[in-house]
Design a protein around this motif. Sequence first.
Motif, PDB file in Angstrom:
ATOM      1  N   ILE A 116       0.820  -1.231   0.000  1.00 56.65           N
ATOM      2  CA  ILE A 116       0.000   0.000   0.000  1.00 56.65           C
ATOM      3  C   ILE A 116       0.844   1.268   0.000  1.00 56.65           C
ATOM      4  N   VAL A 117       0.394   2.225  -0.776  1.00 51.36           N
ATOM      5  CA  VAL A 117       0.982   3.574  -0.749  1.00 51.36           C
ATOM      6  C   VAL A 117      -0.162   4.540  -0.494  1.00 51.36           C
ATOM      7  N   ARG A 118       0.036   5.414   0.478  1.00 50.51           N
ATOM      8  CA  ARG A 118      -0.966   6.484   0.672  1.00 50.51           C
ATOM      9  C   ARG A 118      -0.534   7.707  -0.126  1.00 50.51           C
ATOM     10  N   ILE A 119      -1.490   8.236  -0.870  1.00 56.18           N
ATOM     11  CA  ILE A 119      -1.219   9.414  -1.704  1.00 56.18           C
ATOM     12  C   ILE A 119      -2.205  10.504  -1.312  1.00 56.18           C
ATOM     13  N   MET A 120      -1.712  11.691  -1.092  1.00 60.61           N
ATOM     14  CA  MET A 120      -2.613  12.813  -0.848  1.00 60.61           C
ATOM     15  C   MET A 120      -2.473  13.812  -1.994  1.00 60.61           C
ATOM     16  N   PRO A 121      -3.386  13.732  -2.960  1.00 65.89           N
ATOM     17  CA  PRO A 121      -3.310  14.609  -4.132  1.00 65.89           C
ATOM     18  C   PRO A 121      -4.148  15.873  -3.917  1.00 65.89           C
ATOM     19  N   ASN A 122      -4.287  16.670  -4.946  1.00 66.36           N
ATOM     20  CA  ASN A 122      -5.285  17.754  -4.893  1.00 66.36           C
ATOM     21  C   ASN A 122      -5.898  17.964  -6.281  1.00 66.36           C
ATOM     22  N   THR A 123      -7.004  18.698  -6.316  1.00 66.98           N
ATOM     23  CA  THR A 123      -7.784  18.743  -7.562  1.00 66.98           C
ATOM     24  C   THR A 123      -7.099  19.458  -8.744  1.00 66.98           C
ATOM     25  N   SER A 141       8.110  -1.979  -2.120  1.00 63.39           N
ATOM     26  CA  SER A 141       9.315  -2.067  -2.960  1.00 63.39           C
ATOM     27  C   SER A 141       9.625  -0.749  -3.665  1.00 63.39           C
ATOM     28  N   GLU A 142      10.873  -0.645  -4.090  1.00 64.10           N
ATOM     29  CA  GLU A 142      11.330   0.524  -4.820  1.00 64.10           C
ATOM     30  C   GLU A 142      10.520   0.673  -6.122  1.00 64.10           C
ATOM     31  N   GLN A 143      10.222  -0.466  -6.755  1.00 63.31           N
ATOM     32  CA  GLN A 143       9.454  -0.442  -8.018  1.00 63.31           C
ATOM     33  C   GLN A 143       8.072   0.159  -7.809  1.00 63.31           C
ATOM     34  N   ASP A 144       7.398  -0.271  -6.736  1.00 63.96           N
ATOM     35  CA  ASP A 144       6.055   0.252  -6.449  1.00 63.96           C
ATOM     36  C   ASP A 144       6.121   1.735  -6.097  1.00 63.96           C
ATOM     37  N   ARG A 145       7.162   2.128  -5.356  1.00 65.11           N
ATOM     38  CA  ARG A 145       7.321   3.552  -5.016  1.00 65.11           C
ATOM     39  C   ARG A 145       7.510   4.374  -6.289  1.00 65.11           C
ATOM     40  N   GLU A 146       8.361   3.826  -7.164  1.00 66.36           N
ATOM     41  CA  GLU A 146       8.656   4.545  -8.404  1.00 66.36           C
ATOM     42  C   GLU A 146       7.403   4.675  -9.267  1.00 66.36           C
ATOM     43  N   PHE A 147       6.645   3.573  -9.370  1.00 68.47           N
ATOM     44  CA  PHE A 147       5.415   3.627 -10.163  1.00 68.47           C
ATOM     45  C   PHE A 147       4.467   4.696  -9.596  1.00 68.47           C
ATOM     46  N   SER A 148       4.302   4.702  -8.266  1.00 71.85           N
ATOM     47  CA  SER A 148       3.391   5.659  -7.625  1.00 71.85           C
ATOM     48  C   SER A 148       3.839   7.090  -7.899  1.00 71.85           C
ATOM     49  N   SER A 149       5.150   7.311  -7.785  1.00 72.65           N
ATOM     50  CA  SER A 149       5.702   8.657  -8.057  1.00 72.65           C
ATOM     51  C   SER A 149       5.419   9.064  -9.490  1.00 72.65           C
TER      52      SER A 149
END
Length: 273
Positions: A116-123, A141-149
């Motif tokens: 799980i990655v928590r993301i706080m975006p905005n509109t 994992s680094e891969q999942d972090r990179e994908f999320s970024s």
Amino acid sequence: MQHRKICFIGAGNMAGAIIAGLVTSGYPADKITVCAPSGKNRDALKDKYGTLSSSDNIASAQTADVVVLAVKPQLMADVCSELQQQVDFSDKLVLSIAAGVSVERFYALLGDNLRIVRIMPNTPSLVGKGMSGLFAPQQVSEQDREFSSELMTAVGKVCWVETEAGINQVIAAAGSAPAYFFLFMEAMQQEAQRQGLSADNARLLVQQAASGAAALVEANPETPLSTLRENVTSKGGTTFAALNVFNERDLTAIVAQAMQAAVARAEEMEKQF
Ligand SMILES: NC(=O)C1=CN([C@@H]2O[C@H](COP(=O)(O)OP(=O)(O)OC[C@H]3O[C@@H](n4cnc5c(N)ncnc54)[C@H](O)[C@@H]3O)[C@@H](O)[C@H]2O)C=CC1
Ligand SMILES: O=C(O)[C@@H]1CCC=N1
């Protein structure tokens, strides 16, 4: 960036903004499924961007590589309980954009080994001007972090926070913040009209002043905000008179209190939901 198969659970304001930004920036629309009980929003996204639309959270999550949880915090437990019964999350990355639902809570709802990655975006993600804060527990994992970024970079800028508490600080500084600026602009537009400007001119003047100020901030990253403010403020002039009113009412303290209220509410929601 990798084009993983993404399923959005929820098709509201925030999911819609991210999806619009993603597709506009080149993410393949046929890799994005949008789920919601009613067809209204998800079909509008389908018509506008070519994303897939479904009322079946389970079937859509089952075939996805990435599940984005984009429902209101108070619905999260129900939505997750239903998913947990039929979806194997071991091969999926889960991204939550919800305020006030902790990683610990997601482990309880969806399983301890959840990626799980928590993301706080905005509109402003809608127009590629989003700001997202991200947090992931150590085992992600680094891969999942990179994908999320990369995913969120497609719709704006990103920063990672070291601790989960940082997500609530991101809410106060960016997630909720567009509303602070809208409120300020609404107040200005209202007064400009009261002083006699037409509604159209009032809107245009406020809009350009705000986007121009933001553009100056962006174009001068090394310049302190106070210097940009001072550059507008002639001694004894009109800006000086206006700023005096804000200072007399202690705008800085009001802003601090508002941001603290946002954090406090997020902390309260973590206990509630
Ligand atoms: N609106 C914003 O500016 C921001 C919102 N967030 C977070 O994003 C999340 C969503 O917020 P909004 O988009 O503003 O809410 P919203 O109310 O606009 O959207 C919620 C969506 O969830 C859908 N939904 C309801 N029950 C469902 C179910 N059982 N299965 C699938 N979909 C279901 C609704 O149909 C709707 O499309 C919240 O958790 C909020 O904390 C985070 C950052 C900014
Ligand atoms: O108001 C809210 O709770 C959500 C989270 C950040 C912006 N909107």
